[in-house]
Design an enzyme around this catalytic site. Structure first.
Site, short mmCIF file in Angstrom:
data_model
loop_
_atom_site.label_atom_id
_atom_site.label_comp_id
_atom_site.label_asym_id
_atom_site.label_seq_id
_atom_site.Cartn_x
_atom_site.Cartn_y
_atom_site.Cartn_z
N GLU A 138 -65.66 26.31 -4.34
CA GLU A 138 -64.36 26.58 -4.94
C GLU A 138 -63.97 25.47 -5.92
OE1 GLU A 138 -61.80 28.79 -2.08
OE2 GLU A 138 -60.29 27.34 -2.68
N HIS A 175 -87.08 29.17 11.12
CA HIS A 175 -87.73 30.44 11.45
C HIS A 175 -87.09 31.59 10.69
CE1 HIS A 175 -89.90 28.38 14.68
NE2 HIS A 175 -88.80 27.67 14.75
N LYS A 180 -55.95 37.03 -4.91
CA LYS A 180 -54.67 37.02 -4.17
C LYS A 180 -53.65 37.86 -4.95
CE LYS A 180 -54.75 32.51 -1.78
NZ LYS A 180 -54.03 31.28 -1.49
#
Ligand code: PA5
Length: 465
Positions: A291, A320, A434
């Site tokens: 960000e 793995h 937002k």
């Protein structure tokens, strides 16, 4: 003190994909101006996160008193917050406390309440939380700097009503504590009107830099974490990060190594702790790095599309899973290992199956040795493959070293922002999402945004069912 080992970032070890001394020398004047910008901003009060290790005696005292007074009367401490208001509290709790903290009997939790973070607004999550804990016995910490984030405020509204219906308005007041900006936003107005206990996020400290404010300190104190030690660790790292010489300053060096290789196309930053306790540190770091540095424009308004994608991995688990890609896939990654010298527990593999040579060698080995050797083995595999990696080693995972680690990454992020000539402290891309949510639901003031959204082209029938 933490150790930053960057040997395998260097071309001396990994060849063409590494960094040469000349790369540092070529950036001398850039480093100097970035350091000057950091200093100037600090003096001008524009880097307030750097004051946090020093200026919070009063608030720490208040938090400790409040936690001591409330602790026994609540079964669970629940954070309602998202992004910078949630990831830090989770990372520190996971680092310092027992991984099965909530499952332990209360006396094994130091008498402290259980701890939950309700960040997502998935309707199943909050509903199921209250199948595990009684909301009437929780303390809810509503954390929002802006005081308007839809996720957090919608959770708050739901819980306020639930509490008032079950325990009444008066008692509900004692069950809600807010952490927000002192002056602006809805939450501070509500907190004042309702008479909620409130802590403040200093106005010059953004969400993702706020773990060492009451955002992180309050939940930590309720979970028995030594918050003074966290801040002392941060202060130690701050002192190390004052050094103007990049190669002697851990925060600057972390940023510089990433910056040099970003310029050479390494656009992914993998964080791979070799400790379950540090697993959520990668989540917190991912937000901080992504960000802060992912920006369309530089400080001169030029379109740069800057940034480096953080990737979360866990050693040894992801050996793995992802390490195959890191070793043989595209040359686009830097891997940062987080190592631990001394784990808090020791686990010995018994000497069974000594007669089976392909298993017997494990007898008498500790898991402590195994995890260390596997980290070195992965580091070696990447070295052989000519892939850059560095290792940050914590002597032990404690409040003190966790404070150092958080602060190291915060300084590194700010310095990387200066090197990249972007604003590391805003988040216009997040605000866009937002605002679109506000507009969609018809929040007053977002009518233009709503019109803009309504005018977007309809989707085609490009789907398969
Ligand atoms: O770093 C940031 O600024 C963001 O991630 C915010 O922390 C997040 O969006 C939540 O915002 P607020 O604290 O205003 O509710």
């Amino acid at each position: 003190m933490l150790k930053l080992d960057y040997n395998y970032m260097m071309s001396d070890f990994i060849g063409g994909h590494g960094i040469a001394i000349a790369d540092f020398n070529n950036l001398k004047s850039k480093f100097e101006s970035a350091h000057k910008a950091m200093e100037d901003k600090r003096k001008a009060g524009k880097m307030d996160f750097r004051e946090l290790p020093y200026n919070q005696d009063a608030v720490v005292g208040d938090i400790l008193d409040y936690a001591a007074a409330m602790r026994d009367s609540v079964d669970a401490f629940v954070v309602l917050g998202i992004g910078g208001s949630a990831l830090g509290p989770m990372a520190v709790h996971q680092a310092v406390n027992n991984p099965y903290y909530n499952e332990l009997p209360r006396d094994k939790r130091g008498g402290n309440p259980k701890f939950y973070v309700a960040d997502n607004v998935d309707p199943e999550r909050l509903t199921y939380l209250f199948q595990a804990v009684d909301p009437a016995k929780c303390l809810f910490n509503v954390v929002s700097k802006s005081g308007s984030t839809s996720e957090t405020m919608s959770q708050f509204m739901y819980i306020k009503e639930l509490l008032e219906k079950t325990i009444g308005k008066e008692e509900s007041r004692r069950r809600i504590v807010c952490t927000t900006d002192r002056h602006s936003g809805n939450l501070i107005k509500i907190a004042k009107d309702e008479g909620y206990k409130t802590y403040y996020i200093p106005s010059g400290v953004g969400g993702r830099f706020s773990q060492l404010t009451p955002v992180g300190l309050l939940p930590a104190a309720f979970c028995g974490i030594d918050i003074s030690a966290l801040l002392e660790g941060a202060a130690d790292m701050d002192k190390a990060c004052l050094n103007p010489c990049v190669r002697e300053n851990p925060g600057y060096m972390y940023a510089a190594l990433h910056y040099i290789l970003m310029e050479k196309g390494k656009n992914m930053s993998v964080m791979m702790p070799y400790a379950d306790s540090l697993k959520y540190m990668s989540d917190w770091y991912a937000q901080l790095w992504a960000e802060s540095l992912g920006k369309r424009f530089d400080n001169n308004g030029r379109e740069v599309f800057a940034g480096q994608t953080p990737v979360k991995a866990l050693g040894v688990t992801d050996q793995h899973s992802q390490v195959q890609l890191y070793a043989e896939g595209p040359f686009d990654k830097i891997t940062v290992f987080l190592g631990v010298d001394e784990y808090r527990e020791t686990l010995l593999v018994p000497k069974t199956y000594q007669d089976i040579s392909s298993l017997g060698f494990l007898g008498g080995v500790t898991h402590n040795q195994l995890i260390q050797v596997e980290r070195m083995a992965t580091e070696y595999a990447l070295l052989r493959a000519g892939r850059p990696s560095m290792t940050i080693t914590l002597p032990k995972v404690t409040e003190h070293t966790v404070g150092q680690l958080l602060y190291l990454f915060e300084v590194a992020t700010a310095f990387a922002g200066e090197l990249m000539d972007i604003n590391a402290f805003d988040q216009p891309g997040v605000e866009e999402g937002k605002n679109a949510t506000y507009a969609y639901f018809g929040r007053p003031g977002y009518e233009e945004k709503k019109k803009e959204m309504d005018a977007k082209p309809e989707k085609n029938n490009d789907y398969i069912i």
